[in-house]
Design an enzyme around this catalytic site. Structure first.
Site, PDB file in Angstrom:
ATOM      1  N   TYR A 154      45.596  31.147  46.339  1.00  6.91           N
ATOM      2  CA  TYR A 154      45.859  29.760  46.670  1.00  6.91           C
ATOM      3  C   TYR A 154      46.647  29.715  47.976  1.00  6.91           C
ATOM      4  O   TYR A 154      47.077  30.750  48.501  1.00  6.91           O
ATOM      5  CB  TYR A 154      46.653  29.091  45.552  1.00  6.91           C
ATOM      6  CG  TYR A 154      46.040  29.229  44.183  1.00  6.91           C
ATOM      7  CD1 TYR A 154      44.851  28.582  43.858  1.00  6.91           C
ATOM      8  CD2 TYR A 154      46.645  30.013  43.197  1.00  6.91           C
ATOM      9  CE1 TYR A 154      44.278  28.712  42.599  1.00  6.91           C
ATOM     10  CE2 TYR A 154      46.088  30.144  41.929  1.00  6.91           C
ATOM     11  CZ  TYR A 154      44.899  29.497  41.640  1.00  6.91           C
ATOM     12  OH  TYR A 154      44.343  29.640  40.399  1.00  6.91           O
TER      13      TYR A 154
ATOM     14  N   ARG B 106      43.779  35.706  42.358  1.00  4.74           N
ATOM     15  CA  ARG B 106      44.418  34.479  41.881  1.00  4.74           C
ATOM     16  C   ARG B 106      43.818  34.065  40.539  1.00  4.74           C
ATOM     17  O   ARG B 106      42.766  34.550  40.126  1.00  4.74           O
ATOM     18  CB  ARG B 106      44.210  33.354  42.886  1.00  4.74           C
ATOM     19  CG  ARG B 106      42.804  32.798  42.854  1.00  4.74           C
ATOM     20  CD  ARG B 106      42.593  31.665  43.831  1.00  4.74           C
ATOM     21  NE  ARG B 106      41.485  30.818  43.384  1.00  4.74           N
ATOM     22  CZ  ARG B 106      40.841  29.969  44.160  1.00  4.74           C
ATOM     23  NH1 ARG B 106      41.164  29.864  45.434  1.00  4.74           N
ATOM     24  NH2 ARG B 106      39.878  29.219  43.673  1.00  4.74           N
ATOM     25  N   GLY B 107      44.521  33.134  39.856  1.00  2.00           N
ATOM     26  CA  GLY B 107      43.951  32.498  38.680  1.00  2.00           C
ATOM     27  C   GLY B 107      43.718  33.459  37.535  1.00  2.00           C
ATOM     28  O   GLY B 107      44.575  34.271  37.186  1.00  2.00           O
ATOM     29  N   GLU B 108      42.516  33.386  36.941  1.00  2.92           N
ATOM     30  CA  GLU B 108      42.226  34.205  35.762  1.00  2.92           C
ATOM     31  C   GLU B 108      41.044  35.139  35.976  1.00  2.92           C
ATOM     32  O   GLU B 108      41.143  36.340  35.725  1.00  2.92           O
ATOM     33  CB  GLU B 108      41.966  33.309  34.553  1.00  2.92           C
ATOM     34  CG  GLU B 108      41.686  34.082  33.267  1.00  2.92           C
ATOM     35  CD  GLU B 108      41.722  33.223  32.026  1.00  2.92           C
ATOM     36  OE1 GLU B 108      40.947  33.499  31.092  1.00  2.92           O
ATOM     37  OE2 GLU B 108      42.542  32.281  31.962  1.00  2.92           O
ATOM     38  N   ASP B 109      39.911  34.621  36.433  1.00  2.00           N
ATOM     39  CA  ASP B 109      38.713  35.455  36.530  1.00  2.00           C
ATOM     40  C   ASP B 109      38.910  36.619  37.493  1.00  2.00           C
ATOM     41  O   ASP B 109      38.698  37.783  37.139  1.00  2.00           O
ATOM     42  CB  ASP B 109      37.509  34.614  36.958  1.00  2.00           C
ATOM     43  CG  ASP B 109      36.225  35.426  36.968  1.00  2.00           C
ATOM     44  OD1 ASP B 109      35.886  36.028  35.934  1.00  2.00           O
ATOM     45  OD2 ASP B 109      35.568  35.470  38.022  1.00  2.00           O
ATOM     46  N   SER B 110      39.326  36.342  38.717  1.00  2.00           N
ATOM     47  CA  SER B 110      39.508  37.435  39.685  1.00  2.00           C
ATOM     48  C   SER B 110      40.656  38.347  39.282  1.00  2.00           C
ATOM     49  O   SER B 110      40.649  39.546  39.590  1.00  2.00           O
ATOM     50  CB  SER B 110      39.740  36.878  41.098  1.00  2.00           C
ATOM     51  OG  SER B 110      40.892  36.063  41.146  1.00  2.00           O
TER      52      SER B 110
ATOM     53  N   ASP C 148      37.579  28.288  35.950  1.00  2.00           N
ATOM     54  CA  ASP C 148      37.051  27.981  34.615  1.00  2.00           C
ATOM     55  C   ASP C 148      35.567  28.302  34.524  1.00  2.00           C
ATOM     56  O   ASP C 148      35.112  28.927  33.561  1.00  2.00           O
ATOM     57  CB  ASP C 148      37.283  26.506  34.282  1.00  2.00           C
ATOM     58  CG  ASP C 148      38.761  26.163  34.207  1.00  2.00           C
ATOM     59  OD1 ASP C 148      39.562  27.095  34.111  1.00  2.00           O
ATOM     60  OD2 ASP C 148      39.103  24.970  34.257  1.00  2.00           O
TER      61      ASP C 148
ATOM     62  N   GLN D  57      29.483  36.607  41.736  1.00  2.00           N
ATOM     63  CA  GLN D  57      30.443  37.402  40.977  1.00  2.00           C
ATOM     64  C   GLN D  57      30.187  38.899  41.051  1.00  2.00           C
ATOM     65  O   GLN D  57      31.131  39.688  41.194  1.00  2.00           O
ATOM     66  CB  GLN D  57      30.443  36.938  39.523  1.00  2.00           C
ATOM     67  CG  GLN D  57      31.087  35.582  39.332  1.00  2.00           C
ATOM     68  CD  GLN D  57      31.057  35.122  37.894  1.00  2.00           C
ATOM     69  OE1 GLN D  57      30.091  35.367  37.180  1.00  2.00           O
ATOM     70  NE2 GLN D  57      32.101  34.436  37.452  1.00  2.00           N
TER      71      GLN D  57
ATOM     72  N   TYR E  31      36.901  27.456  40.953  1.00  2.00           N
ATOM     73  CA  TYR E  31      35.875  28.236  40.278  1.00  2.00           C
ATOM     74  C   TYR E  31      36.407  29.095  39.140  1.00  2.00           C
ATOM     75  O   TYR E  31      35.676  29.894  38.576  1.00  2.00           O
ATOM     76  CB  TYR E  31      35.175  29.125  41.316  1.00  2.00           C
ATOM     77  CG  TYR E  31      34.733  28.337  42.523  1.00  2.00           C
ATOM     78  CD1 TYR E  31      33.701  27.419  42.431  1.00  2.00           C
ATOM     79  CD2 TYR E  31      35.381  28.486  43.752  1.00  2.00           C
ATOM     80  CE1 TYR E  31      33.307  26.669  43.525  1.00  2.00           C
ATOM     81  CE2 TYR E  31      34.989  27.738  44.845  1.00  2.00           C
ATOM     82  CZ  TYR E  31      33.959  26.830  44.734  1.00  2.00           C
ATOM     83  OH  TYR E  31      33.584  26.086  45.812  1.00  2.00           O
TER      84      TYR E  31
END
Length: 377
Positions: free
Chosen positions: A193, A271-275, A17, A255, A15
């Protein structure tokens, strides 16, 4: 007439992107009055973020955004004034041809992944000439004024501070998620992850001197949590206790609710970018699980961010912070590193809020994109 914007999103990593592009699309509509189409190749992933959506529909309006299914059998449509190719996804060839043939010129932007690396400022905004005569511009989100900024809605920090100042609002929110706050506990959210280091961290939390309440939204980290806990397979709503550690599995939440979960917690593992970005706006200490790349390129991105983020901390606090993040991302001794970080906890907490306010003094990503378009015109 309102400027039209098309945002194309190919869902490649759960989720992340779609999380970024959905936030961006909503903000461009709500704050800048634009007509936005969001093209998504995995409508089912979008429904996780927007439960009221219908994954069977080819077109639907959600929160002012026209959400469209990006199918393999592409049907010709009129290109928008601004076209955003999010995270290097490949636009349909027919659509690109229509862009080239459009009488009114089109601004084509490649929205890149977030990075704090030194080269970002030098590449941000540069054009790339295409064989069909179009120019594609590289647009880099980032942490400095020479980049494209970070996603941040107007009034977000004011809302967050008001929420954090109201203990009753926090408890009401948690209870609506089915969470009964544990008295005196350090509240931690965990969204990551799969991670082999998790068990060592949980063991230290369970054996520590303070109660810890760990809230785990449904996601990939549940398999690592299951490995440590053993027993029956974890389900949404399950609770477990090991020593001082109280664990609860939460559903995957929209969100806006996830933002409030981050605001509610004392520490956020993301993790990742958004969170990752949203945890920074929470103004609380955080731990980033960066997406793994070949040849350990992700560790260079991790260190580039840490070089920025640790500025202003004392030497000991910097060492503890960097060690914890490296242990989490490289299967290191995270339990020992967590113990060291706690020694500078008040400083880490103050620093997280200071970092948030400093980043908020810069233009946000949506504002920067709109200004780039106006300058281009």
């Amino acid at each position: 007439m309102r400027a039209t914007w098309d945002i194309f999103c190919s869902v490649v990593d759960n989720y992340g992107d779609i999380g970024v592009t959905w936030r961006l699309a909503r903000q461009l509509v709500a704050e800048h009055g634009l007509a936005v189409r969001l093209w998504v190749d995995d409508p089912a992933a979008f429904v996780h973020l927007c439960p009221q959506a219908d994954s069977r529909l080819l077109r639907q309006e959600q929160q002012g955004v026209e959400v469209c299914a990006w199918a393999a059998d592409w049907h010709a449509v009129e290109p928008a004034d601004v076209v955003i190719e999010a995270f290097a996804c490949e636009l349909p060839a027919v659509y690109i041809a229509a862009m080239a043939g459009r009488e009114q010129k089109v601004l084509w932007l490649n929205l890149e992944y977030l990075s704090a690396e030194d080269w970002v400022e030098g590449c941000h905004g540069l054009p790339s000439m295409q064989s069909n005569g179009l120019s594609k511009f590289f647009f880099f989100p980032g942490f400095t004024s020479g980049s494209g900024g970070l996603l941040r809605e107007r009034g977000l920090l004011t809302q967050r501070r008001a929420f954090q100042a109201d203990e009753g609002a926090r408890e009401d929110f948690l209870r609506r998620l089915g969470v009964e706050p544990v008295a005196g506990a350090l509240l931690i959210s965990l969204f990551a992850y799969e991670n082999a280091a998790l068990g060592r961290w949980l063991q230290v939390l369970a054996a520590g001197p303070q109660r810890v309440q760990l809230l785990v939204p449904e996601g990939r980290i549940l398999s690592s949590l299951q490995d440590w806990l053993g027993g029956p397979a974890l389900q949404v709503g399950d609770t477990r206790q090991r020593g001082q550690l109280h664990i609860q599995v939460l559903p995957f939440i929209p969100q806006d609710q996830y933002d409030r979960l981050l605001w509610s917690c004392d520490f956020n593992a993301v993790r990742g970018e958004d969170s990752f970005i949203r945890a920074q706006w929470a103004g609380r200490p955080l731990l980033w699980h960066i997406y793994e790349q070949a040849d350990h390129a992700h560790l260079e991105k991790l260190d580039a961010f840490l070089a920025f983020y640790k500025e202003g901390l004392s030497a000991d606090a910097q060492v503890a912070l960097v060690a914890l993040w490296h242990a989490w991302n490289s299967n290191g001794p995270i339990g020992e590193c967590w113990t060291q970080l706690l020694k500078s906890w008040p400083e880490q907490t103050t620093h997280a809020e200071d970092w948030c306010l400093e980043r908020a003094s810069q233009a946000d990503l949506a504002e920067a994109l709109v200004q780039f378009y106006l300058n281009w015109l």
